[in-house]
Enzyme design. Sequence first.
Site, PDB file in Angstrom:
ATOM      1  N   CYS A  68       0.832  -1.208   0.000  1.00 52.40           N
ATOM      2  CA  CYS A  68       0.000   0.000   0.000  1.00 52.40           C
ATOM      3  C   CYS A  68       0.866   1.258   0.000  1.00 52.40           C
ATOM      4  O   CYS A  68       1.555   1.542   0.982  1.00 52.40           O
ATOM      5  CB  CYS A  68      -0.923  -0.061   1.227  1.00 52.40           C
ATOM      6  SG  CYS A  68      -1.640   1.503   1.738  1.00 52.40           S
ATOM      7  N   CYS A  71       0.085   3.885   2.688  1.00 52.30           N
ATOM      8  CA  CYS A  71       0.542   3.414   4.007  1.00 52.30           C
ATOM      9  C   CYS A  71       2.012   3.760   4.203  1.00 52.30           C
ATOM     10  O   CYS A  71       2.428   4.183   5.276  1.00 52.30           O
ATOM     11  CB  CYS A  71       0.403   1.899   4.130  1.00 52.30           C
ATOM     12  SG  CYS A  71      -1.296   1.324   4.103  1.00 52.30           S
TER      13      CYS A  71
END
Length: 144
Positions: A68, A71
Amino acid sequence: MTEPLLIPCPHCNGLNRIPGERLGDSPKCGRCKSPVLLNTPFELKQGDYASQIKGDLPLLIDVWADWCGPCKSFAPIFEQAAKQLSGRCRLAKLDSEANQQLAGQLGIRSIPSLILFRNGREVARQSGAFPLQQLLEWLRSQGI
Ligand SMILES: [Zn+2]
């Protein structure tokens, strides 16, 4: 004299009783002798969850995954927050890939997700990465 605070050790999950006035003195865990309060996020695993959400200091969990992008860009912001909030809030990172069962149990639909726990109960949740100031403001609105 203030009431002692119950704080789980991020290393061994032992529950420590720490007087409020000693929070600034780098208290050590009674069981494993490691520092109870960190100024960095610690890694939360499935087996630690039940122990770590307990206690009088709120726990903020960042649910993330290696694939991600948002993230990853949020990670340094979360680390900054951990420095600023030491002694007021505990910060942990949950790898949703390595802990899929727990991520499912928490009902994670998008990442990054931030979940705030206090005394064993979820009290607030936010999805998406946001800037440090906004993160701190959100926590302030939760009394941190
Ligand atoms: Zn310990």
